[in-house]
Design an enzyme around this catalytic site. Sequence first.
Site, PDB file in Angstrom:
ATOM      1  N   HIS A 270      -8.147   4.781   5.633  1.00 29.17           N
ATOM      2  CA  HIS A 270      -8.527   4.452   7.013  1.00 29.17           C
ATOM      3  C   HIS A 270      -7.351   4.491   7.972  1.00 29.17           C
ATOM      4  O   HIS A 270      -7.545   4.529   9.181  1.00 29.17           O
ATOM      5  CB  HIS A 270      -9.166   3.057   7.052  1.00 29.17           C
ATOM      6  CG  HIS A 270     -10.505   3.018   6.394  1.00 29.17           C
ATOM      7  ND1 HIS A 270     -11.679   3.077   7.108  1.00 29.17           N
ATOM      8  CD2 HIS A 270     -10.873   2.971   5.092  1.00 29.17           C
ATOM      9  CE1 HIS A 270     -12.706   3.042   6.269  1.00 29.17           C
ATOM     10  NE2 HIS A 270     -12.245   2.984   5.039  1.00 29.17           N
TER      11      HIS A 270
ATOM     12  N   ASP B 261      -2.302   4.949  15.093  1.00 34.00           N
ATOM     13  CA  ASP B 261      -3.545   4.324  14.644  1.00 34.00           C
ATOM     14  C   ASP B 261      -4.335   5.338  13.834  1.00 34.00           C
ATOM     15  O   ASP B 261      -4.357   6.518  14.186  1.00 34.00           O
ATOM     16  CB  ASP B 261      -4.371   3.877  15.858  1.00 34.00           C
ATOM     17  CG  ASP B 261      -5.144   2.597  15.588  1.00 34.00           C
ATOM     18  OD1 ASP B 261      -5.554   2.389  14.425  1.00 34.00           O
ATOM     19  OD2 ASP B 261      -5.343   1.813  16.534  1.00 34.00           O
TER      20      ASP B 261
END
Length: 464
Positions: A156, A364
């Site tokens: 992720h 991110d």
Amino acid sequence: MTRIVIVSNRVGPLTDTGRAGGLAVALVDVLRERGGLWFGWSGEVSEDGTYSPLRLYEDGNVSTATIDVAQADYDEFYAGYSNRALWPTLHYRLDLTDFDRRLEEGYRRVNERFASRLVPLLRPDDIVWVHDYHFFFLGETLRAAGVENPIGFFLHIPFPVPEVLTALPNHKDIVKAMLAYDLVGFQTSQHLSGFERYLLEEVDGERLEDGSIAAMDRRVVADAFPIGIDGEAFSTFHETTEGRENFTLMRSELETRKQIVGVDRIDYSKGLPERFEAFERLLELYPEHKGEVSLLQIAPPSRSEVRAYTQIQRLLEGLSGRINGRFSDLDWTPIHFITRSFPRRALAGIYRASAVGLVTPLRDGMNLVAKEYIAAQDPEDPGVLVLSRFAGAAEEMREALIVNPYSIDELAEALRRAIQMPLEERKERWTALNAKVMTNTASNWSRRFLDRLVEIHTPAEADG
Ligand code: ADP
């Protein structure tokens, strides 16, 4: 019947989707659709240092099985290697890493422990899907125990370029362990290419005709599967009581004013100090916005047992205090800094009431807030998304105002442009962004990954 078995550090909840994050909701969806088991950490630290029996919970065709960890495991595996070695390295923050050998060993030990507790629960037809950076070694350990089921892994968070990854003392072990999975998924093609470059350049791997890569005596299929949100839910939350209350409260405050909103866990990867400074720069450069524009930053603390996290929180408190002291007026406070979390429905109302969504991480994996902000907008009067080029979301969300989050001046100018953007341009950008958010949902994402995993694992002779 084939079951899906999901392994992740945090498990559930299976009900109360208002509280669960977008990922949890998507995973529960697949589990309900196909039937399955969700396995992971209970969130509890066992007091006597022993390993608890499984905590089992069943709801229809879906069950969860969780275990407690000992205090040393929590310190070394979670607060230690996961969040002081892997998280900073994979987010390009080598200055914040702690590569203590003891932490690395604890990480391995917990991966092995989780694998050995999972093995007896597995059935021959199960499809196993392991999530995120806490469990790089889980698949390798399952294979060593003789598990032959399809096993996929999804990362992720970012996968960095090899020049950064190789700072991790055990980078070879980590990557070799990733090759024990049948399928490895990344959020973006950039992260995928970091992984492929490592295999091809660092360990002399070879790309095979079918697209897979052979390296270190193993073979893997890797691809990008950008994650989505439950767009439908976020576009309707504003109709719920909580959503409406928050929207109305803010809008009446904002009748003659505009609000910029940021929503993040407090984390050094989120670019929060730069954000505060950019807002200060906006007020310096364009004093006409004083009294007219405010910044609402919602940021609950996370991982406070790691020093870098408490340090950044203090820095932010200092910065917001200084900026507010400098610019506040009797009837206007420039920065509203709230360090608690809000229910998702309330967040949707807050997003909808805000003219600008400010999402400026320094790195991110994806960033779901960017997508939530878009889904929550009023189609007749949508706000503007200002998005860091270093968020995975920027690969898809090209119609946002894309910024370099390190450049305070560039950020300040983007804020100015966002505040002043005419309705027609706002609608145009939002329409394009919203179409993507509504199509690439979290459920579609998990289906794409699982279908691919099954396809890869299907024996070749089945093709005739
Ligand atoms: P990360 O996974 O690094 O925290 P993401 O942006 O991908 O970052 O996901 C964050 C999720 O957490 C989003 O779904 C967001 O709505 C939620 N969230 C973040 N801050 C808050 C908050 N203050 N209150 C409630 N939910 C929050």
